[in-house]
Design an enzyme around this catalytic site. Structure first.
Site, PDB file in Angstrom:
ATOM      1  N   TYR A  18      39.452  35.684  30.937  1.00  0.00           N
ATOM      2  CA  TYR A  18      38.601  36.839  30.994  1.00  0.00           C
ATOM      3  C   TYR A  18      37.508  36.447  30.383  1.00  0.00           C
ATOM      4  O   TYR A  18      36.279  36.884  30.735  1.00  0.00           O
ATOM      5  CB  TYR A  18      39.204  37.907  30.674  1.00  0.00           C
ATOM      6  CG  TYR A  18      40.242  38.531  31.651  1.00  0.00           C
ATOM      7  CD1 TYR A  18      40.085  39.310  32.782  1.00  0.00           C
ATOM      8  CD2 TYR A  18      41.668  38.258  31.517  1.00  0.00           C
ATOM      9  CE1 TYR A  18      40.858  39.852  33.849  1.00  0.00           C
ATOM     10  CE2 TYR A  18      42.562  38.559  32.504  1.00  0.00           C
ATOM     11  CZ  TYR A  18      41.931  39.310  33.626  1.00  0.00           C
ATOM     12  OH  TYR A  18      42.897  39.683  34.520  1.00  0.00           O
ATOM     13  N   ASN A  51      45.210  32.905  32.854  1.00  0.00           N
ATOM     14  CA  ASN A  51      44.386  34.070  33.101  1.00  0.00           C
ATOM     15  C   ASN A  51      43.409  34.010  32.338  1.00  0.00           C
ATOM     16  O   ASN A  51      43.383  33.808  30.988  1.00  0.00           O
ATOM     17  CB  ASN A  51      45.419  35.304  32.948  1.00  0.00           C
ATOM     18  CG  ASN A  51      46.443  35.622  33.683  1.00  0.00           C
ATOM     19  OD1 ASN A  51      46.660  34.801  34.810  1.00  0.00           O
ATOM     20  ND2 ASN A  51      47.249  36.685  33.191  1.00  0.00           N
ATOM     21  N   HIS A  90      56.340  41.107  34.186  1.00  0.00           N
ATOM     22  CA  HIS A  90      54.975  41.562  33.688  1.00  0.00           C
ATOM     23  C   HIS A  90      54.791  42.807  32.809  1.00  0.00           C
ATOM     24  O   HIS A  90      54.463  43.963  33.174  1.00  0.00           O
ATOM     25  CB  HIS A  90      53.994  41.969  34.991  1.00  0.00           C
ATOM     26  CG  HIS A  90      52.475  41.752  34.693  1.00  0.00           C
ATOM     27  ND1 HIS A  90      51.595  40.851  35.497  1.00  0.00           N
ATOM     28  CD2 HIS A  90      51.736  42.732  33.827  1.00  0.00           C
ATOM     29  CE1 HIS A  90      50.412  41.292  34.997  1.00  0.00           C
ATOM     30  NE2 HIS A  90      50.414  42.131  34.076  1.00  0.00           N
ATOM     31  N   GLU A 142      44.538  34.929  37.229  1.00  0.00           N
ATOM     32  CA  GLU A 142      44.107  36.000  36.957  1.00  0.00           C
ATOM     33  C   GLU A 142      42.507  35.892  36.303  1.00  0.00           C
ATOM     34  O   GLU A 142      42.407  35.159  35.616  1.00  0.00           O
ATOM     35  CB  GLU A 142      44.505  37.126  35.917  1.00  0.00           C
ATOM     36  CG  GLU A 142      45.695  37.887  36.288  1.00  0.00           C
ATOM     37  CD  GLU A 142      46.321  38.706  35.271  1.00  0.00           C
ATOM     38  OE1 GLU A 142      45.422  39.384  34.360  1.00  0.00           O
ATOM     39  OE2 GLU A 142      47.570  38.990  35.393  1.00  0.00           O
ATOM     40  N   GLU A 159      51.386  36.596  30.489  1.00  0.00           N
ATOM     41  CA  GLU A 159      50.687  36.794  29.168  1.00  0.00           C
ATOM     42  C   GLU A 159      51.705  37.074  28.069  1.00  0.00           C
ATOM     43  O   GLU A 159      51.570  38.178  27.581  1.00  0.00           O
ATOM     44  CB  GLU A 159      49.833  37.792  29.356  1.00  0.00           C
ATOM     45  CG  GLU A 159      48.597  37.468  30.313  1.00  0.00           C
ATOM     46  CD  GLU A 159      47.459  38.448  30.424  1.00  0.00           C
ATOM     47  OE1 GLU A 159      47.540  39.466  29.810  1.00  0.00           O
ATOM     48  OE2 GLU A 159      46.681  38.395  31.094  1.00  0.00           O
ATOM     49  N   ARG A 163      49.941  37.137  44.416  1.00  0.00           N
ATOM     50  CA  ARG A 163      50.873  37.380  43.169  1.00  0.00           C
ATOM     51  C   ARG A 163      50.959  38.813  42.914  1.00  0.00           C
ATOM     52  O   ARG A 163      50.324  39.530  42.290  1.00  0.00           O
ATOM     53  CB  ARG A 163      50.156  36.668  42.021  1.00  0.00           C
ATOM     54  CG  ARG A 163      50.674  36.783  40.787  1.00  0.00           C
ATOM     55  CD  ARG A 163      49.958  35.962  39.648  1.00  0.00           C
ATOM     56  NE  ARG A 163      50.683  36.391  38.366  1.00  0.00           N
ATOM     57  CZ  ARG A 163      50.103  36.840  37.350  1.00  0.00           C
ATOM     58  NH1 ARG A 163      48.865  37.290  37.213  1.00  0.00           N
ATOM     59  NH2 ARG A 163      50.770  37.250  36.226  1.00  0.00           N
TER      60      ARG A 163
HETATM   61  O1  IFM Z   1      45.601  44.539  33.843  1.00  0.00           O
HETATM   62  C1  IFM Z   1      45.696  43.558  33.027  1.00  0.00           C
HETATM   63  C2  IFM Z   1      46.982  42.487  33.429  1.00  0.00           C
HETATM   64  O2  IFM Z   1      47.919  43.262  33.563  1.00  0.00           O
HETATM   65  C3  IFM Z   1      47.323  41.396  32.732  1.00  0.00           C
HETATM   66  N1  IFM Z   1      45.942  40.548  32.413  1.00  0.00           N
HETATM   67  C4  IFM Z   1      44.632  41.415  32.044  1.00  0.00           C
HETATM   68  C5  IFM Z   1      44.202  42.518  33.155  1.00  0.00           C
HETATM   69  C6  IFM Z   1      43.037  43.110  32.562  1.00  0.00           C
HETATM   70  O3  IFM Z   1      43.053  43.702  31.424  1.00  0.00           O
END
Ligand code: IFM
Length: 440
Positions: free
Chosen positions: A288, A286, A119, A348, A164, A75
């Protein structure tokens, strides 16, 4: 690592401004990130993406790294200002040549290209006419998507429209901590709608050009009320509606959640929600970290307060490491949207670590291995519980430009020495390669 279903799509992710560099090459126009990064005080240590990982010139080496890693998909994102330097009008063939070669290089190694069309590197000329506050940008985005598909669509059939949109809205237009640096708070809400409209129009344009799998990727988070009381619960519900529901609800249900500023908003026109609800084939998520939310203080400009999560490991960024949050998120999305939820790809997941090379230049990033292993186990449990997850992409292949934090945060499976551009696979790269080799 447990065995994932046969055909599960393993990949890694990157983004154009974070790795490409070459900001003046082959007719690329300026983006909002060029402007922002070159504005003193905006990015840590004055870092810019001017050179980044020099991927624009070194992509063959990076594709080799992908091949050796054993991923089946990659990706990456396409820089709109390379394709349309002024954000509209004729395409710049040289800008597209770069992605054309990259796609061929990937396919030669049996790696599926999965480009993201946007992006966050909006052409500066488009921002100068209002950026995503301007409804016209949605139409320009769809035209750009069509132009890219006209060139690459004979080999690329899987596309991601936006990356995002919640983060772009919040950091770029509401708080001003990312490009274009506008701190409009709730006045930024048209940005959400226009991104979604652009997404829906782009889905239609891509399908008309033979795309077989189109999705959008958002940053999603499970929201944890800070305490048992009704005020924390109410604040958590509002936060959840902004972070998750604002984008997923209209796409999947055709309605916006109840939010201040969204009911009867003048920027929502008849027919828009039908465009936004254009069916997608999958949803990119995504993940985290979870978000802990409490009731706001009396002086707060926001209807919620984001609070720290204590008692768990933290990444170099200070983000809490909660693998179980990925399970909760997956099951929560399934329960919330039911049959309206398309198959999910984790587009992600990863962490920044304070990597210090040893005397031989090796990076023993055990914290990253633990992070990935824990999250993959949580994801496997979600699949076992019946959530339809089709793939997983690590953020990121390379250390790269981490937006307002410049080069201070390293997310890569591969270390980049920014002085020499030398690439050194970290221990996590070797770990993932072995784990992938053992998958069905
Ligand atoms: O680096 C970023 C990415 O561009 C978008 N998602 C989160 C990542 C980490 O902060």
């Amino acid at each position: 690592m447990p065995s994932f279903p046969p055909g599960f799509l393993w990949g890694v992710s990157t983004a154009s401004y974070q790795i490409e560099g070459a900001v003046h090459d082959d007719g690329r126009g300026p983006s909002i990130w060029d402007t922002f990064a070159h504005t003193p005080g905006r990015v840590r240590d004055g870092d810019t993406g001017d050179v980044a990982c020099d991927h624009y010139h070194r992509w063959p080496q990076d594709v080799e790294l992908l091949g050796e890693l054993g991923v089946r998909a990659y990706r990456f994102s396409i820089a709109w200002p390379r394709v349309q330097p002024d954000g509209s009008g004729p395409v710049n063939p040289k800008g597209l040549d770069f992605y054309d070669s990259l796609v061929d290089g990937l396919l030669e190694r049996g790696i599926t290209p999965m480009p993201t069309l946007y992006h966050w590197d909006l052409p500066q000329a488009t921002e100068d006419t209002g950026g995503w506050l301007n409804r016209d940008t949605a139409h320009r985005f769809a035209e750009y998507a069509a132009a890219v598909a006209d060139r690459l669509g004979d080999r690329v059939t899987r596309w991601i429209t936006l990356n995002e949109p919640i983060v772009h809205l919040a950091e770029g237009y509401a708080f001003g901590t990312h490009a274009p640096g506008r701190a409009l708070m709730f006045e930024a809400l048209p940005v959400a709608h226009h991104q979604l409209l652009g997404h829906g129009l782009a889905v239609r344009a891509l399908r008309a050009r033979g795309a077989t799998e189109v999705m959008i990727t958002n940053n999603c988070t499970p929201v944890l009320p800070a305490g048992p009381g009704p005020q924390d619960a109410a604040a958590a519900a509002v936060y959840d509606a902004f972070h998750n529901g604002l984008f997923l609800d209209p796409m999947l249900t055709g309605r916006y959640p109840e939010l201040p500023g969204m009911s009867d908003a003048p920027f929502i026109r008849d027919g828009d929600l039908d465009v936004i609800r254009t069916p997608v084939d999958a949803l990119g998520v995504n993940y985290y970290q979870p978000t802990r939310v409490g009731a706001p203080g009396a002086e707060s400009p926001l209807p919620f307060e984001v609070l720290p999560i204590e008692g768990v490991p933290q990444t170099a960024f200070g983000w809490p490491v909660v693998p179980g949050g990925l399970f909760d998120l997956m099951v929560g999305l399934r329960d919330r949207y039911g049959a309206a939820l398309p198959p999910i790809y984790i587009t992600e997941n990863g962490c920044s670590t304070d990597d210090v090379p040893d005397a031989d230049g090796r990076v023993h990033d055990t914290a990253r291995i633990d992070y990935l292993d824990g999250h993959l186990r949580a994801l496997h449990r979600a699949i076992d519980s019946g959530v339809d997850v089709r793939g997983y992409f690590v953020w990121s292949l390379l250390d790269n430009f981490e937006w307002a934090d410049g080069y201070s945060q390293r997310f890569g499976l591969v270390r980049v020495d920014y002085d020499t551009q030398r690439r050194t696979p970290k221990d996590s790269y070797a770990w993932l390669r072995s784990a992938l080799a053992a998958q069905p």
